[in-house]
Design a protein around this motif. Structure first.
Motif, PDB file in Angstrom:
ATOM      1  N   ASP A   1      -3.863   5.394  -0.636  1.00 52.95           N
ATOM      2  CA  ASP A   1      -4.173   4.132   0.051  1.00 52.95           C
ATOM      3  C   ASP A   1      -3.059   3.113  -0.167  1.00 52.95           C
ATOM      4  O   ASP A   1      -2.630   2.421   0.775  1.00 52.95           O
ATOM      5  CB  ASP A   1      -5.494   3.559  -0.463  1.00 52.95           C
ATOM      6  N   VAL A   2      -2.603   2.985  -1.400  1.00 56.22           N
ATOM      7  CA  VAL A   2      -1.511   2.056  -1.708  1.00 56.22           C
ATOM      8  C   VAL A   2      -0.271   2.425  -0.900  1.00 56.22           C
ATOM      9  O   VAL A   2       0.385   1.564  -0.296  1.00 56.22           O
ATOM     10  CB  VAL A   2      -1.198   2.061  -3.219  1.00 56.22           C
ATOM     11  N   LEU A   3       0.053   3.712  -0.872  1.00 56.59           N
ATOM     12  CA  LEU A   3       1.231   4.191  -0.152  1.00 56.59           C
ATOM     13  C   LEU A   3       1.112   3.919   1.346  1.00 56.59           C
ATOM     14  O   LEU A   3       2.052   3.404   1.978  1.00 56.59           O
ATOM     15  CB  LEU A   3       1.408   5.690  -0.399  1.00 56.59           C
ATOM     16  N   THR A   4      -0.028   4.237   1.934  1.00 57.27           N
ATOM     17  CA  THR A   4      -0.226   4.077   3.374  1.00 57.27           C
ATOM     18  C   THR A   4      -0.086   2.625   3.803  1.00 57.27           C
ATOM     19  O   THR A   4       0.639   2.300   4.760  1.00 57.27           O
ATOM     20  CB  THR A   4      -1.614   4.603   3.780  1.00 57.27           C
ATOM     21  N   TYR A   5      -0.765   1.730   3.122  1.00 61.85           N
ATOM     22  CA  TYR A   5      -0.745   0.323   3.517  1.00 61.85           C
ATOM     23  C   TYR A   5       0.619  -0.310   3.266  1.00 61.85           C
ATOM     24  O   TYR A   5       1.064  -1.175   4.009  1.00 61.85           O
ATOM     25  CB  TYR A   5      -1.848  -0.444   2.785  1.00 61.85           C
ATOM     26  N   ASN A   6       1.283   0.125   2.192  1.00 66.34           N
ATOM     27  CA  ASN A   6       2.607  -0.417   1.899  1.00 66.34           C
ATOM     28  C   ASN A   6       3.633   0.017   2.944  1.00 66.34           C
ATOM     29  O   ASN A   6       4.471  -0.784   3.385  1.00 66.34           O
ATOM     30  CB  ASN A   6       3.051   0.008   0.506  1.00 66.34           C
ATOM     31  N   GLN A   7       3.564   1.257   3.360  1.00 68.81           N
ATOM     32  CA  GLN A   7       4.547   1.778   4.309  1.00 68.81           C
ATOM     33  C   GLN A   7       4.333   1.268   5.729  1.00 68.81           C
ATOM     34  O   GLN A   7       5.219   1.394   6.571  1.00 68.81           O
ATOM     35  CB  GLN A   7       4.539   3.306   4.284  1.00 68.81           C
ATOM     36  N   GLN A   8       3.192   0.680   6.020  1.00 76.19           N
ATOM     37  CA  GLN A   8       2.944   0.101   7.340  1.00 76.19           C
ATOM     38  C   GLN A   8       3.653  -1.236   7.539  1.00 76.19           C
ATOM     39  O   GLN A   8       3.912  -1.646   8.673  1.00 76.19           O
ATOM     40  CB  GLN A   8       1.441  -0.110   7.547  1.00 76.19           C
ATOM     41  N   LEU A   9       3.972  -1.908   6.439  1.00 77.72           N
ATOM     42  CA  LEU A   9       4.475  -3.282   6.530  1.00 77.72           C
ATOM     43  C   LEU A   9       5.798  -3.424   7.284  1.00 77.72           C
ATOM     44  O   LEU A   9       5.911  -4.307   8.129  1.00 77.72           O
ATOM     45  CB  LEU A   9       4.588  -3.892   5.128  1.00 77.72           C
ATOM     46  N   PRO A  10       6.833  -2.610   7.023  1.00 80.12           N
ATOM     47  CA  PRO A  10       8.087  -2.796   7.763  1.00 80.12           C
ATOM     48  C   PRO A  10       7.929  -2.656   9.281  1.00 80.12           C
ATOM     49  O   PRO A  10       8.592  -3.361  10.048  1.00 80.12           O
ATOM     50  CB  PRO A  10       8.988  -1.678   7.204  1.00 80.12           C
ATOM     51  N   GLU A  11       7.021  -1.762   9.719  1.00 79.92           N
ATOM     52  CA  GLU A  11       6.806  -1.590  11.154  1.00 79.92           C
ATOM     53  C   GLU A  11       6.006  -2.748  11.740  1.00 79.92           C
ATOM     54  O   GLU A  11       6.218  -3.135  12.892  1.00 79.92           O
ATOM     55  CB  GLU A  11       6.066  -0.270  11.403  1.00 79.92           C
ATOM     56  N   ARG A  12       5.088  -3.299  10.967  1.00 80.81           N
ATOM     57  CA  ARG A  12       4.229  -4.373  11.476  1.00 80.81           C
ATOM     58  C   ARG A  12       4.885  -5.744  11.386  1.00 80.81           C
ATOM     59  O   ARG A  12       4.486  -6.679  12.089  1.00 80.81           O
ATOM     60  CB  ARG A  12       2.922  -4.386  10.691  1.00 80.81           C
ATOM     61  N   TYR A  13       5.902  -5.862  10.555  1.00 83.43           N
ATOM     62  CA  TYR A  13       6.498  -7.181  10.312  1.00 83.43           C
ATOM     63  C   TYR A  13       7.029  -7.843  11.583  1.00 83.43           C
ATOM     64  O   TYR A  13       6.776  -9.039  11.805  1.00 83.43           O
ATOM     65  CB  TYR A  13       7.609  -7.060   9.268  1.00 83.43           C
ATOM     66  N   PRO A  14       7.768  -7.132  12.462  1.00 83.28           N
ATOM     67  CA  PRO A  14       8.309  -7.814  13.645  1.00 83.28           C
ATOM     68  C   PRO A  14       7.242  -8.365  14.585  1.00 83.28           C
ATOM     69  O   PRO A  14       7.466  -9.363  15.276  1.00 83.28           O
ATOM     70  CB  PRO A  14       9.135  -6.714  14.333  1.00 83.28           C
ATOM     71  N   THR A  15       6.068  -7.721  14.625  1.00 88.47           N
ATOM     72  CA  THR A  15       5.020  -8.171  15.551  1.00 88.47           C
ATOM     73  C   THR A  15       4.184  -9.311  14.982  1.00 88.47           C
ATOM     74  O   THR A  15       3.506 -10.019  15.729  1.00 88.47           O
ATOM     75  CB  THR A  15       4.081  -7.003  15.888  1.00 88.47           C
ATOM     76  N   GLU A  16       4.218  -9.472  13.650  1.00 86.48           N
ATOM     77  CA  GLU A  16       3.462 -10.538  12.976  1.00 86.48           C
ATOM     78  C   GLU A  16       2.012 -10.571  13.452  1.00 86.48           C
ATOM     79  O   GLU A  16       1.517 -11.549  14.020  1.00 86.48           O
ATOM     80  CB  GLU A  16       4.139 -11.895  13.182  1.00 86.48           C
ATOM     81  N   THR A  17       1.316  -9.481  13.225  1.00 89.74           N
ATOM     82  CA  THR A  17      -0.078  -9.328  13.644  1.00 89.74           C
ATOM     83  C   THR A  17      -0.950 -10.447  13.085  1.00 89.74           C
ATOM     84  O   THR A  17      -0.833 -10.830  11.929  1.00 89.74           O
ATOM     85  CB  THR A  17      -0.624  -7.972  13.146  1.00 89.74           C
ATOM     86  N   SER A  18      -1.830 -10.976  13.938  1.00 84.83           N
ATOM     87  CA  SER A  18      -2.740 -12.026  13.487  1.00 84.83           C
ATOM     88  C   SER A  18      -3.676 -11.466  12.429  1.00 84.83           C
ATOM     89  O   SER A  18      -4.200 -10.356  12.564  1.00 84.83           O
ATOM     90  CB  SER A  18      -3.560 -12.563  14.664  1.00 84.83           C
ATOM     91  N   ALA A  19      -3.897 -12.247  11.397  1.00 89.14           N
ATOM     92  CA  ALA A  19      -4.713 -11.780  10.272  1.00 89.14           C
ATOM     93  C   ALA A  19      -6.195 -11.903  10.594  1.00 89.14           C
ATOM     94  O   ALA A  19      -6.664 -12.946  11.056  1.00 89.14           O
ATOM     95  CB  ALA A  19      -4.378 -12.573   9.028  1.00 89.14           C
ATOM     96  N   SER A  20      -6.938 -10.827  10.355  1.00 91.06           N
ATOM     97  CA  SER A  20      -8.392 -10.841  10.505  1.00 91.06           C
ATOM     98  C   SER A  20      -9.092 -10.501   9.190  1.00 91.06           C
ATOM     99  O   SER A  20     -10.309 -10.598   9.099  1.00 91.06           O
ATOM    100  CB  SER A  20      -8.829  -9.847  11.594  1.00 91.06           C
ATOM    101  N   VAL A  21      -8.310 -10.091   8.192  1.00 94.54           N
ATOM    102  CA  VAL A  21      -8.850  -9.758   6.879  1.00 94.54           C
ATOM    103  C   VAL A  21      -8.377 -10.809   5.875  1.00 94.54           C
ATOM    104  O   VAL A  21      -7.181 -11.059   5.750  1.00 94.54           O
ATOM    105  CB  VAL A  21      -8.395  -8.352   6.417  1.00 94.54           C
ATOM    106  N   SER A  22      -9.316 -11.425   5.196  1.00 94.59           N
ATOM    107  CA  SER A  22      -8.996 -12.446   4.202  1.00 94.59           C
ATOM    108  C   SER A  22      -9.314 -11.935   2.808  1.00 94.59           C
ATOM    109  O   SER A  22     -10.024 -10.936   2.635  1.00 94.59           O
ATOM    110  CB  SER A  22      -9.798 -13.726   4.473  1.00 94.59           C
TER     111      SER A  22
END
Length: 301
Positions: A157-178
């Motif tokens: 889980d740590v690996l999966t969520y961490n590795q998603q960040l570089p791909e998601r960074y340019p789109t700056e997805t709106s946060a729905s999880v607080s």
């Protein structure tokens, strides 16, 4: 792949040996320790039922087993052994706000490494481990299970969520999880008496989060690992700087006066954040991403 921006499986697996350098979590009884050698900070009794024996003068009457006493027509008391295992639950922030650093590794990488170190520490101690790893849009929960069964799932889980960040960074997805929503869902899975390690920059710590943490603290021990970049302490005295956040860009000239204002503002914010958590009885550890993680954890865990 740049290890400063994201972790890989080999990196997380390699932390198994380094985890032995860490102390046990607060209140944990070291493997092999004799009963009474260390004062337990376990919430509640912290004892496991062992056997029954006849009541003797001077025994604590609160230990009388009334069902056995009625059945055998003589007073019997319950004997307990000290509980040596404490569940460990990791809450790991991998949102876009954590994908930041001015030097060294990002906050998200530091949080991922610390989570892996604490997970491996549980492995070495034989403690049940669970986790909640979350991004801006989703989260993954793992109930507390034996480390042999759960360690791979927690690290994945740590690996999966961490590795998603570089791909998601340019789109700056709106946060729905607080932070508050994750605490609400995770609290249901955290057993009483557990040690909870919360790894985040706490940028959205609010009244709702504090209320949930206060309720959790009544039945668990909590350590907050505040992951931060010490930019405010390393700013040059003057120069031109550019910044970008959530689609907004700014360029400005840094003066000695502005530098002092920025440093004071961040220092005050971190201090207020620490005070809010400390008032709840939570142990607070400031983790600077550009400094040695092991040495910082040895001081604070």
């Amino acid at each position: 792949m740049d290890g400063a921006l994201q972790v890989d499986k080999k990196m997380l697996m390699a932390l198994a040996g380094a985890a032995r350098l860490l102390s046990n979590p607060p209140g944990q009884i070291p493997p092999g320790a004799l009963a009474g050698e260390r004062v337990s900070r376990q919430q509640g009794r912290g004892l496991n039922f062992d056997s029954l024996r006849r009541y003797q003068p001077g025994d604590d009457v609160r230990l009388i087993d009334w069902q056995a006493t009625a059945r055998l027509r003589a007073p019997w008391i319950r004997m307990y052994n000290e509980e040596r295992e404490r569940p460990v639950f990791l809450i790991v922030d991998q949102r876009l706000d954590m994908f930041f650093a001015t030097r060294g590794q990002t906050k998200s990488v530091a949080a991922a490494k610390i989570a892996a170190l604490l997970a491996w520490r549980s492995w070495h101690d034989g403690d049940r481990i669970g986790s909640a790893v979350f991004s801006d849009t989703e989260y993954s929960l793992q109930k507390c299970r034996s480390p042999a069964k759960n360690l791979p799932a927690v690290l994945d889980d740590v690996l999966t969520y961490n590795q998603q960040l570089p791909e998601r960074y340019p789109t700056e997805t709106s946060a729905s999880v607080s932070l508050s929503s994750v605490l609400q869902h995770a609290s249901r899975l955290i057993p009483s008496g557990a040690w909870v390690a919360l790894l985040s920059d706490f940028h959205d710590l609010d009244a709702g989060s504090e209320a949930l943490l206060a309720a959790l603290k009544r039945r668990c021990e909590i350590s907050a690992f505040v992951i931060l970049d010490d930019l405010h302490l390393t700013l040059p005295a003057q120069g031109n700087l550019a910044a970008r956040y959530q689609g907004h860009e700014a360029a400005f000239s840094l003066s000695p006066g502005l530098k002092d204002e920025i440093q004071q503002s961040i220092t005050v914010r971190l201090g207020q954040q620490k005070n809010r958590l400390t008032r709840l009885g939570i142990r607070v550890n400031h983790i600077v991403v550009a400094q040695d993680l092991i040495k910082q954890l040895q001081k604070g865990v």
